[in-house]
Scaffold this motif. Structure first.
Motif, PDB file in Angstrom:
ATOM      1  N   ARG A  30       0.839  -1.204   0.000  1.00 60.12           N
ATOM      2  CA  ARG A  30       0.000   0.000   0.000  1.00 60.12           C
ATOM      3  C   ARG A  30       0.879   1.261   0.000  1.00 60.12           C
ATOM      4  N   PHE A  31       1.975   1.245   0.749  1.00 62.05           N
ATOM      5  CA  PHE A  31       2.898   2.382   0.823  1.00 62.05           C
ATOM      6  C   PHE A  31       3.460   2.722  -0.558  1.00 62.05           C
ATOM      7  N   LEU A  32       3.784   1.690  -1.350  1.00 63.14           N
ATOM      8  CA  LEU A  32       4.341   1.923  -2.688  1.00 63.14           C
ATOM      9  C   LEU A  32       3.393   2.749  -3.548  1.00 63.14           C
ATOM     10  N   LEU A  33       2.099   2.564  -3.337  1.00 58.55           N
ATOM     11  CA  LEU A  33       1.101   3.243  -4.166  1.00 58.55           C
ATOM     12  C   LEU A  33       0.624   4.563  -3.562  1.00 58.55           C
ATOM     13  N   THR A  34       0.356   4.569  -2.281  1.00 59.01           N
ATOM     14  CA  THR A  34      -0.228   5.780  -1.688  1.00 59.01           C
ATOM     15  C   THR A  34       0.824   6.835  -1.350  1.00 59.01           C
ATOM     16  N   GLN A  62      -4.905  -1.901  -8.578  1.00 63.21           N
ATOM     17  CA  GLN A  62      -5.367  -0.894  -9.537  1.00 63.21           C
ATOM     18  C   GLN A  62      -6.342   0.083  -8.882  1.00 63.21           C
ATOM     19  N   ASP A  63      -7.232  -0.435  -8.080  1.00 57.91           N
ATOM     20  CA  ASP A  63      -8.207   0.431  -7.412  1.00 57.91           C
ATOM     21  C   ASP A  63      -7.501   1.418  -6.481  1.00 57.91           C
ATOM     22  N   SER A  70      -1.442   7.484  -7.705  1.00 58.42           N
ATOM     23  CA  SER A  70      -1.144   8.474  -8.750  1.00 58.42           C
ATOM     24  C   SER A  70      -2.391   8.925  -9.495  1.00 58.42           C
ATOM     25  N   GLY A  71      -3.469   8.148  -9.414  1.00 57.37           N
ATOM     26  CA  GLY A  71      -4.666   8.429 -10.210  1.00 57.37           C
ATOM     27  C   GLY A  71      -4.570   7.850 -11.609  1.00 57.37           C
ATOM     28  N   ILE A  72      -3.486   7.093 -11.870  1.00 53.09           N
ATOM     29  CA  ILE A  72      -3.227   6.507 -13.189  1.00 53.09           C
ATOM     30  C   ILE A  72      -3.154   4.993 -13.031  1.00 53.09           C
ATOM     31  N   PRO A  73      -3.796   4.220 -13.914  1.00 52.03           N
ATOM     32  CA  PRO A  73      -3.665   2.766 -13.825  1.00 52.03           C
ATOM     33  C   PRO A  73      -2.207   2.319 -13.912  1.00 52.03           C
ATOM     34  N   TYR A 336      -2.481   1.043 -24.373  1.00 51.68           N
ATOM     35  CA  TYR A 336      -3.017  -0.168 -23.749  1.00 51.68           C
ATOM     36  C   TYR A 336      -4.178   0.106 -22.794  1.00 51.68           C
ATOM     37  N   ARG A 337      -4.816   1.270 -22.967  1.00 50.58           N
ATOM     38  CA  ARG A 337      -6.026   1.627 -22.225  1.00 50.58           C
ATOM     39  C   ARG A 337      -5.779   1.656 -20.708  1.00 50.58           C
ATOM     40  N   LEU A 338      -4.590   2.118 -20.335  1.00 45.01           N
ATOM     41  CA  LEU A 338      -4.240   2.249 -18.920  1.00 45.01           C
ATOM     42  C   LEU A 338      -4.221   3.718 -18.515  1.00 45.01           C
ATOM     43  N   THR A 339      -5.279   4.404 -18.863  1.00 44.29           N
ATOM     44  CA  THR A 339      -5.494   5.782 -18.412  1.00 44.29           C
ATOM     45  C   THR A 339      -6.843   5.818 -17.706  1.00 44.29           C
ATOM     46  N   ALA A 340      -7.025   6.820 -16.862  1.00 41.35           N
ATOM     47  CA  ALA A 340      -8.259   6.885 -16.065  1.00 41.35           C
ATOM     48  C   ALA A 340      -9.535   6.822 -16.911  1.00 41.35           C
ATOM     49  N   PRO A 341      -9.621   7.551 -18.050  1.00 39.43           N
ATOM     50  CA  PRO A 341     -10.862   7.495 -18.827  1.00 39.43           C
ATOM     51  C   PRO A 341     -11.081   6.148 -19.531  1.00 39.43           C
ATOM     52  N   LEU A 342      -9.999   5.437 -19.857  1.00 39.65           N
ATOM     53  CA  LEU A 342     -10.118   4.228 -20.672  1.00 39.65           C
ATOM     54  C   LEU A 342     -10.149   2.942 -19.868  1.00 39.65           C
ATOM     55  N   TYR A 343      -9.579   2.953 -18.675  1.00 41.09           N
ATOM     56  CA  TYR A 343      -9.389   1.720 -17.911  1.00 41.09           C
ATOM     57  C   TYR A 343     -10.721   1.144 -17.429  1.00 41.09           C
ATOM     58  N   ARG A 344     -10.869  -0.176 -17.597  1.00 44.56           N
ATOM     59  CA  ARG A 344     -12.040  -0.881 -17.095  1.00 44.56           C
ATOM     60  C   ARG A 344     -11.571  -2.096 -16.295  1.00 44.56           C
ATOM     61  N   PRO A 345     -11.933  -2.188 -15.024  1.00 43.96           N
ATOM     62  CA  PRO A 345     -11.525  -3.346 -14.212  1.00 43.96           C
ATOM     63  C   PRO A 345     -12.082  -4.635 -14.806  1.00 43.96           C
ATOM     64  N   SER A 346     -11.302  -5.709 -14.699  1.00 40.84           N
ATOM     65  CA  SER A 346     -11.767  -6.996 -15.229  1.00 40.84           C
ATOM     66  C   SER A 346     -12.564  -7.743 -14.166  1.00 40.84           C
ATOM     67  N   VAL A 347     -13.515  -8.539 -14.623  1.00 39.29           N
ATOM     68  CA  VAL A 347     -14.310  -9.396 -13.746  1.00 39.29           C
ATOM     69  C   VAL A 347     -13.741 -10.803 -13.830  1.00 39.29           C
ATOM     70  N   TYR A 348     -13.569 -11.460 -12.696  1.00 39.87           N
ATOM     71  CA  TYR A 348     -12.970 -12.795 -12.702  1.00 39.87           C
ATOM     72  C   TYR A 348     -13.922 -13.801 -13.347  1.00 39.87           C
ATOM     73  N   GLU A 349     -13.403 -14.525 -14.361  1.00 40.31           N
ATOM     74  CA  GLU A 349     -14.191 -15.546 -15.046  1.00 40.31           C
ATOM     75  C   GLU A 349     -13.373 -16.823 -15.155  1.00 40.31           C
ATOM     76  N   GLU A 350     -13.791 -17.853 -14.463  1.00 35.62           N
ATOM     77  CA  GLU A 350     -13.062 -19.126 -14.431  1.00 35.62           C
ATOM     78  C   GLU A 350     -12.928 -19.744 -15.827  1.00 35.62           C
ATOM     79  N   LYS A 351     -13.931 -19.516 -16.676  1.00 33.21           N
ATOM     80  CA  LYS A 351     -13.959 -20.178 -17.987  1.00 33.21           C
ATOM     81  C   LYS A 351     -12.835 -19.722 -18.910  1.00 33.21           C
ATOM     82  N   VAL A 352     -12.200 -18.595 -18.595  1.00 30.56           N
ATOM     83  CA  VAL A 352     -11.107 -18.091 -19.439  1.00 30.56           C
ATOM     84  C   VAL A 352      -9.883 -19.003 -19.377  1.00 30.56           C
ATOM     85  N   PHE A 353      -9.698 -19.659 -18.244  1.00 28.65           N
ATOM     86  CA  PHE A 353      -8.443 -20.352 -17.991  1.00 28.65           C
ATOM     87  C   PHE A 353      -8.477 -21.826 -18.406  1.00 28.65           C
ATOM     88  N   LYS A 354      -7.328 -22.285 -18.865  1.00 28.39           N
ATOM     89  CA  LYS A 354      -7.141 -23.689 -19.224  1.00 28.39           C
ATOM     90  C   LYS A 354      -8.252 -24.204 -20.126  1.00 28.39           C
TER      91      LYS A 354
END
Length: 502
Positions: A30-34, A62-63, A70-73, A336-354
């Motif tokens: 947390r210290f590294l980020l805040t 990310q949150d 920094s306010g930046i992803p 790579y959409r890592l700016t505040a207006p573009l960034y969208r958090p991902s939702v965990y989906e088990e079906k993506v893996f393996k």
């Protein structure tokens, strides 16, 4: 602290990739980020357990960066050199590059990149320190080994480019490494500083070819390693801290426009000469954009950041040097959409893996990679049903053992934990037993051990070697051998099927 100083500190902080402390968000991370407002974080093995845990961790990181940092992803990076599954349970673990090189299939290499990107992004990792594009033309190289696609510079270039395309066309930043080439060294830069004592002409025609190719392919990042190249920088400064190599050669001569990342600054190729604070300053002066700052604790992390900020204040580092890197970083985050207006958090989906198709890609590669040597034949374990076989194997080869035991349930299974124990097991084998010897090792094995092993194998009625390691170990072995290059699960499954014709 005035506004100008805050702006400087925040821009410098975007240049750091600090290691995350632990597998969950704690006060140190947390210290590294805040407090430090870091622009990037690196997930080492201590931070990587399983897909759900990594997704939870990266989501919190990310949150926190967006709300209290920094306010930046963030750039969130990892060393997924053989798929996300090589470090994270629940994702696909692909054969290492040398096995991909043996398969020599560009389309499958591309697929490993695509699948790795898909699974990595699904757990929140957007920056991969891969692929290795070193040409492994030194049999005694102590560190690159099976991480390389091989000794053929054309093959390394082709397959490296395929993997890069697979990553970047599916949203993850690729990093060609380790510039200016770690393939022909006798020294591990984790332990000391290797010296590439070759002419510029030799380096141009061999080591640099895959990097030039990666640049032309559009690789968005290149990692500069810790090795001296006297033909370019006679001072023997590590490449990662050398202006002549990082800026003069890579940035200007080769016209690389992407992000230049240092290898880990805690490696002894650096720390045997410099403090990490001084290394950070010199890396920035050399032209690095991202400092892979693997700090031991938050105090050291803060000290590294402060050292760079202070060097700018005192005029040692020109402010323009910081602005250049900050601009490149922000342009890459935009891409790579890592700016505040573009960034969208991902939702965990088990079906993506393996996914079944992903696992099949790994198996296709493994089947193409399997290399019989010295008269090794498919189905050898079933040629005589009354033969008494003993399997002597590394503990990490459980998948292989299970595959063999399905067809030979009475096989004797002996585990080993060291090379010395392997020899002792062979010495204690009862007369008339037939031996399957299976070992995994990604670095060159000692010649004297191989000689002793050969002598012991001559004593048994019949012996075969399944080698999940380097071809350099078995070129002149004189024993039927199945060369598999690496212990990825798909390679273990394939080896068992080869022996049993399952």
């Amino acid at each position: 602290m005035n506004k100008q100083d805050m702006q400087l500190r925040d821009k410098v902080a975007q240049m750091f990739a600090f290691s995350v402390f632990g597998a969950s968000l704690n006060e140190d991370t947390r210290f590294l980020l805040t407090e430090l407002k870091a622009g990037g974080l690196f997930l080492g093995t201590a931070s990587l357990q399983n897909t759900k845990q990594v997704h939870s961790l990266t989501s919190e990181l990310q949150d926190l960066s967006m709300t209290e940092g920094s306010g930046i992803p963030l750039f969130i990076s990892a060393d997924f050199v053989a798929g996300a599954g090589c470090k994270v349970q629940g994702a696909v673990h692909f054969p290492k590059n040398r096995a991909i090189g043996a398969a020599a299939d560009e389309s499958l290499a591309y697929e490993t990149g695509r699948i790795t990107a898909m699974e990595s992004l699904a757990i929140g990792v957007n920056f991969n320190y891969s692929p290795v594009v070193d040409v492994n033309n030194n049999p005694k190289n102590p560190v690159i080994g099976t991480h390389s696609f091989g000794a053929d510079k054309q093959l390394v270039s082709r397959l490296g480019n395929a993997v890069i395309r697979g990553y970047q066309e599916h949203g993850m930043i690729a990093t060609a490494k380790h510039f200016p080439g770690h393939g022909d060294t006798h020294v591990d830069s984790h332990e000391d500083l290797p010296v590439l004592s070759f002419t510029k002409e030799r380096l141009e025609s061999m080591e640099w070819m895959p990097f030039r190719s990666a640049i032309s392919q559009g690789a968005d990042a290149i990692m500069v390693g810790h090795m001296a190249v006297p033909a370019i920088d006679p001072s023997l400064m590590p490449a990662s801290l050398s202006y002549e190599i990082t800026t003069g050669l890579l940035r200007k001569s080769m016209q690389f426009q992407g992000l230049i990342v240092t290898d880990g600054l805690s490696m002894k190729g650096i720390t045997n000469q410099f403090s990490m604070e001084e290394a950070c300053i010199r890396a920035v002066l050399a032209g690095a954009d991202i400092l892979l700052a693997t700090a031991e604790d938050v105090r050291q992390a803060a000290s590294m950041l402060e050292a760079v900020v202070e060097a700018v204040r005192q005029g040692r580092i020109p402010l323009e040097r910081i602005e250049e890197s900050y601009g490149r970083i922000m342009r890459m985050k935009q891409k790579y959409r890592l700016t505040a207006p573009l960034y969208r958090p991902s939702v965990y989906e088990e079906k993506v893996f393996k996914q079944r198709e992903s696992e099949e890609t790994a198996l296709k590669l493994a089947r193409l990679a399997a290399t019989p040597i010295g008269g090794m034949r498919a189905g050898v374990l079933l040629e005589q049903s009354d033969i008494a076989w003993t399997l002597i194997r590394d503990r990490q080869l459980g998948v292989f053992a299970e595959g063999v035991q399905r067809r030979l349930p009475k096989i004797e299974d002996r585990l080993i934990d060291s090379f010395e124990e392997a020899l002792n097991q062979l010495r204690n084998i009862q007369p008339g037993r037939h031996i399957i010897f299976a070992i995994c090792h990604h670095k060159p094995m000692a010649d004297d051990w191989i000689a002793l092993f050969q002598n012991e194998m001559k004593r048994v009625s019949r012996g075969i070697w399944i080698h999940f390691g380097s071809e350099y170990d078995v070129r002149d072995i004189g024993i039927p051998c199945l060369l598999m290059y690496d212990r990825a699960p798909a390679l273990q499954q394939t080896a068992a099927r080869y022996l049993t014709q399952e």
